[in-house]
Write an enzyme that holds these catalytic residues in place. Structure first.
Site, mmCIF file in Angstrom:
data_model
loop_
_atom_site.group_PDB
_atom_site.id
_atom_site.type_symbol
_atom_site.label_atom_id
_atom_site.label_comp_id
_atom_site.label_asym_id
_atom_site.label_seq_id
_atom_site.Cartn_x
_atom_site.Cartn_y
_atom_site.Cartn_z
ATOM 1 N N GLN A 113 18.246 82.419 48.648
ATOM 2 C CA GLN A 113 19.505 83.168 48.585
ATOM 3 C C GLN A 113 20.485 82.545 47.582
ATOM 4 O OE1 GLN A 113 19.175 85.480 51.469
ATOM 5 N NE2 GLN A 113 20.570 86.818 50.382
ATOM 6 N N LYS A 128 21.499 81.623 55.628
ATOM 7 C CA LYS A 128 20.538 82.475 56.335
ATOM 8 C C LYS A 128 20.474 81.997 57.766
ATOM 9 C CE LYS A 128 17.700 85.871 55.170
ATOM 10 N NZ LYS A 128 17.695 86.752 53.984
ATOM 11 N N GLY A 167 22.013 91.644 58.039
ATOM 12 C CA GLY A 167 20.706 91.881 58.639
ATOM 13 C C GLY A 167 19.567 91.299 57.818
ATOM 14 N N ASP A 168 18.391 91.314 58.402
ATOM 15 C CA ASP A 168 17.128 90.980 57.748
ATOM 16 C C ASP A 168 16.065 91.557 58.694
ATOM 17 O OD1 ASP A 168 16.241 89.029 55.343
ATOM 18 O OD2 ASP A 168 14.787 88.791 56.940
ATOM 19 N N THR A 212 18.728 97.710 49.431
ATOM 20 C CA THR A 212 17.638 96.807 49.041
ATOM 21 C C THR A 212 16.491 97.611 48.437
ATOM 22 O OG1 THR A 212 18.307 95.418 50.898
ATOM 23 C CG2 THR A 212 16.253 94.843 49.791
ATOM 24 N N ASN A 243 13.332 99.146 56.723
ATOM 25 C CA ASN A 243 14.459 99.568 55.901
ATOM 26 C C ASN A 243 14.180 99.486 54.401
ATOM 27 O OD1 ASN A 243 17.019 98.284 54.405
ATOM 28 N ND2 ASN A 243 17.653 99.919 55.776
ATOM 29 N N SER A 379 26.184 94.185 50.109
ATOM 30 C CA SER A 379 26.952 93.488 51.146
ATOM 31 C C SER A 379 28.254 92.947 50.562
ATOM 32 C CB SER A 379 26.150 92.327 51.728
ATOM 33 O OG SER A 379 25.275 92.766 52.737
HETATM 34 N N1 GLU Z 1 18.666 89.778 54.217
HETATM 35 C C1 GLU Z 1 18.983 90.360 52.934
HETATM 36 C C2 GLU Z 1 18.473 89.462 51.837
HETATM 37 O O1 GLU Z 1 17.410 88.909 51.972
HETATM 38 C C3 GLU Z 1 20.439 90.768 52.818
HETATM 39 C C4 GLU Z 1 21.431 89.687 53.033
HETATM 40 C C5 GLU Z 1 22.890 90.159 53.069
HETATM 41 O O2 GLU Z 1 23.145 91.351 52.902
HETATM 42 O O3 GLU Z 1 23.738 89.284 53.249
HETATM 43 O O4 GLU Z 1 19.026 89.323 50.777
#
Ligand code: GLU
Length: 447
Positions: A113, A128, A167-168, A212, A243, A379
């Site tokens: 990230q 995360k 989310g994830d 995404t 998703n 986001s």
């Molecule tokens: N889980 C998503 C990622 O892997 C989105 C993370 C977010 O929107 O903060 O990037």
């Protein structure tokens, strides 16, 4: 691994200090390897323990989560939140609820990230979190009680300027709603910017659910265009049916490609006439069933139990399920069938061996931290809307997403070229993200 002795020593110390965290080691190895040309050109970036700091999370929280099921039985799960880097902004990244979640998985995701979020250019740090809680087969009430118990500890660590979860896998707008409800109750504040991926009714953003999947296809489209190709008439195979995969399929179809296969933990469905989004939505989201139910309803489709979809011939592969899901033998069968491009919708879905096969076969390859950055980028747009108490239209938000993905694509390509790795989006993404964060860290001093 191709590392010089100083970087090799750092990698060995990361492995030694973080035992039994294979996914974290894998993510660190890939980044250290691909930033080597940048380190050679800017040796000052080796100073002030910058690389050592980059590989050490700023903070890690682990906690017990106790909740009761519908029969009143108590369960204990483990909760995690890792704030890896706040050099560019508040920690930002999703929460994953899945039985495979452990500290190493959360750390690999938070580490990825850092570079992904830097690439967006939207001023977001990296974090995360999640839990080994398995939401499969749980009732709404059980999921709600779990989310409330999880937030009861997490709330003291997060906030709009501190850490902003989303989310994830296993965490969608239902879970975000329950988490935000508990956060609001505990803090006595409607701080909408504390969580993203919210329902529209409680301060969510249009396009966030699609972002995404749409973003991955925008990136793919730009990558194909850079090679003189287009999506028109192409056949695509995806893994996953959540998703990311769902919205990627929608965008592929809109841009003239046909998605013919997707998967879940039970197997894959192959529909040569093109996957039907209405049926996928009904089966996966409304009924929360497995993909064999799709094949029951669509005569042109076949369901292949217990297998991954990579032996279905296609021009485009879009792994959108989970880490290390596409290995060497899958890559060999895809390239034998004439594959043109891969775009990672999930985080680190292709193993290093699979990536090597793609590179040797000159398949265009978009790494997750660039290709799937549209989710976290949107986001950040949700955070902007929450901060200004504004709401943007679908068209406006989608336009920004499209521009962001094209900018990430162009920057990765230009950086790869500048560092003599033409067409290598992995180097492009890692070097661009690294230089952005490294320069910010230097600016902030030794913290
Ligand atoms: N889980 C998503 C990622 O892997 C989105 C993370 C977010 O929107 O903060 O990037």
């Amino acid at each position: 691994m191709r590392l010089n002795p100083a970087t090799e020593a750092l990698y060995e110390s990361v492995v030694g200090r973080n035992p039994a965290e294979a996914e974290f080691h894998q993510a660190v190895a890939e980044v250290l390897q691909s930033i080597q040309p940048a380190l050679d050109r800017r040796p000052e970036l080796r100073e002030a323990a910058l690389l050592e700091r980059l590989c050490e999370p700023e903070r890690q929280v682990m906690f017990r989560v106790v909740w009761t099921d519908d029969s009143g039985r108590a369960h204990v799960n483990r909760g995690f939140r890792v704030g890896f880097s706040s050099a560019l902004g508040p920690y930002k990244g999703g929460l994953r609820f899945h039985p495979s979640v452990n500290l190493g998985v959360v750390k690999f995701l938070a580490f990825e990230q850092i570079f992904k979020n830097a690439l967006t250019g939207l001023g977001i740090g990296a974090g995360k979190g999640g839990s080994d809680f398995n939401p499969a087969g749980r009732s709404d009430g059980e999921v709600m009680r779990f989310c409330q118990a999880y937030m009861t500890e997490l709330h003291r660590h997060i906030g709009p300027q501190t850490d902003v979860p989303a989310g994830d896998i296993g965490v969608g707008s239902r879970e975000i709603g329950y988490l935000f409800g508990q956060y609001k109750r505990l803090t006595n504040r409607f701080d909408a910017g504390t969580l993203t991926g919210k329902d529209l009714l409680i301060g969510g953003s249009l396009v966030r659910p699609e972002a995404t999947g749409f973003g991955t296809v925008y990136f793919l489209d730009a990558m194909l265009a850079a090679r003189g190709h287009s999506l028109e008439g192409r056949t695509a195979v995806l893994s996953g049916s959540g998703n990311v995969a769902y919205h990627a399929i929608a965008k592929l179809h809109e841009l003239g490609a046909t998605a013919v296969a997707c998967s879940d933990s039970s197997g894959y469905v192959h529909d040569p006439e093109g996957l039907r989004l209405d049926v996928l939505h009904e089966v996966k989201t409304v009924q929360r069933r497995k993909l064999d139910a799709y094949a029951e309803q669509v005569p042109s489709a076949t369901f292949v139990r217990g297998r991954v979809p990579w032996d279905v011939p296609c021009d485009i592969a879009l792994p959108a399920a989970t880490q290390n899901e596409l290995g060497e033998s899958d890559a060999i069968s895809l390239t034998k069938n004439g594959l043109l491009a891969v775009a990672e919708g999930a985080n680190m879905p292709c193993t290093p061996e699979a990536i090597r096969i793609f590179q040797e076969a000159d398949v265009a390859f978009a790494p997750g931290k660039a290709a799937n950055a549209g989710g976290v980028a949107t986001s950040a747009l949700e955070m902007q809307q929450n901060a200004s108490r504004d709401r943007w239209s679908f068209a406006e938000t989608d336009k920004r997403l499209g521009e962001t993905m094209r900018a990430i694509h162009d920057t990765c390509l230009a950086t790869a070229e500048a560092y003599e790795q033409p067409g290598d989006y992995i180097s492009g993404a890692n070097i661009t993200g690294f230089l952005t964060v490294a320069d910010a860290m230097t600016t902030l001093g030794l913290v």
